[in-house]
Design a protein around this motif. Structure first.
Motif, PDB file in Angstrom:
ATOM      1  N   UNK A 402       0.818  -1.219   0.000  1.00 55.58           N
ATOM      2  CA  UNK A 402       0.000   0.000   0.000  1.00 55.58           C
ATOM      3  C   UNK A 402       0.851   1.268   0.000  1.00 55.58           C
ATOM      4  N   UNK A 403       2.141   1.155   0.332  1.00 57.93           N
ATOM      5  CA  UNK A 403       3.031   2.309   0.146  1.00 57.93           C
ATOM      6  C   UNK A 403       3.277   2.549  -1.329  1.00 57.93           C
ATOM      7  N   UNK A 404       3.573   1.492  -2.071  1.00 54.44           N
ATOM      8  CA  UNK A 404       3.908   1.612  -3.485  1.00 54.44           C
ATOM      9  C   UNK A 404       2.679   1.697  -4.386  1.00 54.44           C
ATOM     10  N   UNK A 405       1.585   1.104  -3.952  1.00 54.60           N
ATOM     11  CA  UNK A 405       0.394   1.063  -4.805  1.00 54.60           C
ATOM     12  C   UNK A 405      -0.876   1.309  -3.997  1.00 54.60           C
ATOM     13  N   UNK A 406      -0.993   2.496  -3.383  1.00 52.81           N
ATOM     14  CA  UNK A 406      -2.236   2.814  -2.673  1.00 52.81           C
ATOM     15  C   UNK A 406      -3.361   3.047  -3.675  1.00 52.81           C
ATOM     16  N   UNK A 407      -4.573   3.022  -3.204  1.00 44.05           N
ATOM     17  CA  UNK A 407      -5.708   3.253  -4.094  1.00 44.05           C
ATOM     18  C   UNK A 407      -5.727   4.687  -4.611  1.00 44.05           C
ATOM     19  N   UNK A 408      -5.399   5.647  -3.740  1.00 45.59           N
ATOM     20  CA  UNK A 408      -5.416   7.050  -4.142  1.00 45.59           C
ATOM     21  C   UNK A 408      -4.030   7.659  -4.093  1.00 45.59           C
ATOM     22  N   UNK A 409      -3.768   8.617  -4.992  1.00 48.16           N
ATOM     23  CA  UNK A 409      -2.464   9.269  -5.016  1.00 48.16           C
ATOM     24  C   UNK A 409      -2.394  10.392  -3.984  1.00 48.16           C
ATOM     25  N   UNK A 410      -3.548  10.779  -3.411  1.00 47.51           N
ATOM     26  CA  UNK A 410      -3.549  11.851  -2.424  1.00 47.51           C
ATOM     27  C   UNK A 410      -4.889  11.965  -1.730  1.00 47.51           C
ATOM     28  N   UNK A 411      -4.983  12.933  -0.829  1.00 50.06           N
ATOM     29  CA  UNK A 411      -6.208  13.178  -0.075  1.00 50.06           C
ATOM     30  C   UNK A 411      -6.672  14.612  -0.277  1.00 50.06           C
ATOM     31  N   UNK A 412      -7.985  14.798  -0.305  1.00 55.38           N
ATOM     32  CA  UNK A 412      -8.574  16.117  -0.539  1.00 55.38           C
ATOM     33  C   UNK A 412      -9.187  16.665   0.742  1.00 55.38           C
ATOM     34  N   UNK A 413      -9.038  17.956   0.948  1.00 56.36           N
ATOM     35  CA  UNK A 413      -9.695  18.658   2.042  1.00 56.36           C
ATOM     36  C   UNK A 413      -9.991  20.092   1.602  1.00 56.36           C
ATOM     37  N   UNK A 414     -10.990  20.684   2.219  1.00 54.30           N
ATOM     38  CA  UNK A 414     -11.237  22.111   2.077  1.00 54.30           C
ATOM     39  C   UNK A 414     -10.988  22.727   3.446  1.00 54.30           C
ATOM     40  N   UNK A 415     -10.091  23.692   3.539  1.00 51.28           N
ATOM     41  CA  UNK A 415      -9.700  24.236   4.833  1.00 51.28           C
ATOM     42  C   UNK A 415     -10.884  24.909   5.523  1.00 51.28           C
ATOM     43  N   UNK A 425       0.389  32.007   3.242  1.00 50.42           N
ATOM     44  CA  UNK A 425      -0.940  32.147   3.831  1.00 50.42           C
ATOM     45  C   UNK A 425      -1.947  31.383   2.967  1.00 50.42           C
ATOM     46  N   UNK A 426      -2.690  30.488   3.594  1.00 54.24           N
ATOM     47  CA  UNK A 426      -3.728  29.734   2.879  1.00 54.24           C
ATOM     48  C   UNK A 426      -5.045  29.991   3.599  1.00 54.24           C
ATOM     49  N   UNK A 427      -5.934  30.767   2.990  1.00 53.00           N
ATOM     50  CA  UNK A 427      -7.155  31.181   3.694  1.00 53.00           C
ATOM     51  C   UNK A 427      -8.185  30.063   3.827  1.00 53.00           C
ATOM     52  N   UNK A 428      -9.038  30.258   4.782  1.00 52.86           N
ATOM     53  CA  UNK A 428     -10.180  29.364   5.014  1.00 52.86           C
ATOM     54  C   UNK A 428     -10.981  29.209   3.723  1.00 52.86           C
ATOM     55  N   UNK A 429     -11.444  27.962   3.464  1.00 52.57           N
ATOM     56  CA  UNK A 429     -12.242  27.705   2.263  1.00 52.57           C
ATOM     57  C   UNK A 429     -11.436  27.319   1.044  1.00 52.57           C
ATOM     58  N   UNK A 430     -10.123  27.070   1.216  1.00 43.89           N
ATOM     59  CA  UNK A 430      -9.257  26.692   0.097  1.00 43.89           C
ATOM     60  C   UNK A 430      -9.285  25.182  -0.109  1.00 43.89           C
ATOM     61  N   UNK A 431      -9.426  24.767  -1.352  1.00 43.61           N
ATOM     62  CA  UNK A 431      -9.381  23.337  -1.681  1.00 43.61           C
ATOM     63  C   UNK A 431      -7.928  22.885  -1.760  1.00 43.61           C
ATOM     64  N   UNK A 432      -7.625  21.777  -1.065  1.00 40.17           N
ATOM     65  CA  UNK A 432      -6.239  21.301  -0.940  1.00 40.17           C
ATOM     66  C   UNK A 432      -6.153  19.823  -1.277  1.00 40.17           C
ATOM     67  N   UNK A 433      -5.050  19.458  -1.921  1.00 42.45           N
ATOM     68  CA  UNK A 433      -4.732  18.045  -2.128  1.00 42.45           C
ATOM     69  C   UNK A 433      -3.374  17.764  -1.512  1.00 42.45           C
ATOM     70  N   UNK A 434      -3.308  16.785  -0.624  1.00 40.67           N
ATOM     71  CA  UNK A 434      -2.026  16.316  -0.105  1.00 40.67           C
ATOM     72  C   UNK A 434      -1.600  15.126  -0.966  1.00 40.67           C
ATOM     73  N   UNK A 435      -0.557  15.314  -1.760  1.00 37.29           N
ATOM     74  CA  UNK A 435      -0.132  14.289  -2.729  1.00 37.29           C
ATOM     75  C   UNK A 435       0.747  13.250  -2.035  1.00 37.29           C
ATOM     76  N   UNK A 436       0.120  12.370  -1.268  1.00 36.98           N
ATOM     77  CA  UNK A 436       0.847  11.441  -0.389  1.00 36.98           C
ATOM     78  C   UNK A 436       1.743  10.454  -1.117  1.00 36.98           C
TER      79      UNK A 436
END
Length: 532
Positions: A402-415, A425-436
């Motif tokens: 799962x390190x080499x072949x996870x289902x997703x390349x990253x995780x999404x959040x809206x701050x 500075x990243x304001x509230x309401x910003x869409x973010x992807x953590x490219x894990x």
């Protein structure tokens, strides 16, 4: 500032009341009230420490954007240049650094997406996601839910927000994330996996080696659906029957579970006019989801009706479906539908990738087989919870897969609050992807990162940053079925390696990204049944 202080006092007082009670016996409405107060505190406009010294949001580097198509061309690149989106992310990280913005991703639901590559920033995002984290889902699935809101359950955890999400997760979490409850399915999943092993033996005897993947890949999918069925539907669907008819309900469910995400990719990532008109792809998408929901609901309702008729002495206490139904029958149905929607193609992909890695890496395959032979005295010995508790190398193998072949390349959040990330500075309401997946395949975080080395997960090896590794997501919106998925994978890898020798006499497998990440070519494994 005054408002923030008042909210802190309210949240603190509510928290004291809430925590002084037995959480299991606390009413859902009291839990909602408690979390509403915390949510109000989390979503203030206060500036975090370091905000004034951070660079303004507008100065975050932006990836090149073309007129009309914006940055969509980066998502389409695999079609035209043979380069997967993961390779694109690596290029972007090398060019722009640990933070950048992507504008013009039409159809995705994001006007502008901030992409992060540093696990330290992942940690900041997760620790500040709030009590009701916002994760935008797939636009096509959200629209389908609106289309069917009066005729189908409130399924689709990934597309729910706020109190709707909270209600479903609060009910399902204590059951699906409870190891004791999930471990009670070990025997059932072992029986399903035994059927898979028997079918693999049949294929190996028929072909000497599995050189074509159509039958074999279908077996992976049948195993995944059957495993989910015994948990989510309390039903043996019969997916692993040999020579399953193409028009059978079980085969149609398998096909539907795969088609949903193939069609979603065409609707939400590739160019499509479905938001303006009912395209053939959209019509097929609706047809496929309708079938899977109606069929799953039939099995769930039948199981729950039978459960209602049983006496207290005959009821199966460990059933996930029944335990959730005791709290809320509709949520039991919603949870089962979600598990059927996302639990087949995902787990099947990870198992397929893992078998490829083991086939290619002889030393690791032999070491896993030695552990399997020690724990399973013969090829037909069932896997038990005691066996799994002692299978340390097996667990390391699954982590490495799962390190080499996870289902997703990253995780999404809206701050939900203002943050400082990578010095900006990243304001509230910003869409973010953590490219894990990027740090997961970087030597800085995992030495010899491109190599398949389960040994790195044993007690003497530690990852540089725990937030770099998130195959099932992070925070309170992490995958609800992760414990069940791990149980299925642990049993499957152990039984398959105990029964077969695997080899891969081909060029290296390529991995691609659509909605999910995984192997991009046929799984042409060569397998040989072991004599003892």
């Amino acid at each position: 500032m005054i408002k923030a202080n008042v909210l802190k006092i309210v949240a603190h007082n509510t928290s004291k009341t809430f925590m002084s009670t037995n959480v299991e016996n606390t009413s859902l409405e009291k839990k909602r009230e408690y979390y509403r107060n915390l949510n109000a505190l989390d979503t203030t406009d206060a500036k975090p420490r370091g905000w004034d010294k951070a660079k303004p949001f507008e100065s975050i580097p932006g990836a090149r954007c073309f007129p009309v198509i914006g940055n969509l061309w980066r998502l389409w690149m695999p079609l035209f240049r043979g380069k997967d989106i993961v390779a694109v992310h690596k290029e972007l990280c090398a060019e722009y650094g640990n933070i950048l913005t992507l504008k013009g991703i039409l159809g995705s639901g994001f006007k502008q997406l901030v992409v992060l590559y540093d696990p330290k920033d992942f940690e900041t995002v997760v620790k500040n996601e709030g009590v009701w984290p916002i994760r935008k889902g797939q636009p096509s699935l959200e629209y389908y839910r609106k289309l069917r809101k009066d005729s189908c359950p409130n399924f689709g955890f990934a597309t729910l927000q706020g109190e709707d999400w909270f209600t479903l997760r609060t009910t399902a979490n204590p059951i699906l994330l409870q190891p004791k409850i999930i471990n009670e399915y070990t025997e059932k999943v072992d029986r399903v996996t035994t059927e898979l092993v028997d079918n693999m033996k049949y294929l190996a005897e028929r072909d000497e080696a599995i050189k074509t993947s159509s039958d074999f890949k279908n077996e992976m999918d049948k195993w995944a659906l059957e495993s989910i069925g015994v948990v989510a539907l309390d039903t043996h669907l019969g997916c692993l029957k040999r020579n399953l008819e193409l028009e059978s309900e079980a085969q149609k469910m398998i096909n539907s579970s795969k088609q949903i995400f193939e069609l979603m990719y065409k609707l939400d990532v590739l160019p499509s006019m479905w938001k303006l008109m009912n395209t053939p792809t959209w019509n097929k998408y609706v047809e496929v989801i309708d079938f899977l929901i109606q069929t799953s609901a039939k099995h769930v309702n039948r199981a729950l009706d039978n459960f209602d008729k049983e006496t207290d002495t005959t009821k199966e206490a460990g059933s996930v479906l029944h335990q959730i139904a005791k709290k809320d029958r509709n949520i039991a149905l919603s949870t089962a539908l979600d598990m059927m929607l996302v639990g087949v193609d995902t787990t099947g992909r990870i198992l397929s990738a893992g078998l490829y890695f083991l086939a290619k890496n002889r030393e690791q395959q032999i070491r896993l087989r030695e552990e399997a032979k020690r724990l399973l005295k013969n090829k037909n010995t069932p896997v038990t919870t005691k066996v799994l508790a002692e299978a340390t190398y097996l667990k390391a193998v699954v982590k490495e897969v799962t390190r080499l072949a996870p289902i997703g390349v990253g995780n999404l959040r809206t701050t939900v609050k203002n943050l400082t990330l990578a010095g900006y500075q990243v304001p509230k309401g910003t869409d973010i992807m953590t490219a894990n997946l990027i740090p997961c395949t970087t030597d800085e975080y995992f030495p010899r990162a491109k190599e398949f080395l389960p040994e790195r997960w044993l007690s003497s090896h530690k990852t540089a940053n725990p937030f770099a590794f998130a195959p099932f997501g992070l925070g309170s919106r992490s995958c609800l079925g992760k414990r069940l998925a791990n149980l299925e994978l642990h049993i499957a890898f152990l039984k398959i390696i105990r029964n077969f020798d695997l080899s891969w006499p081909h060029e290296d497998m390529c991995f691609t990204t659509t909605i999910f990440y995984g192997i991009g070519k046929p799984l042409q494994l060569h397998i040989k049944a072991l004599n003892q």
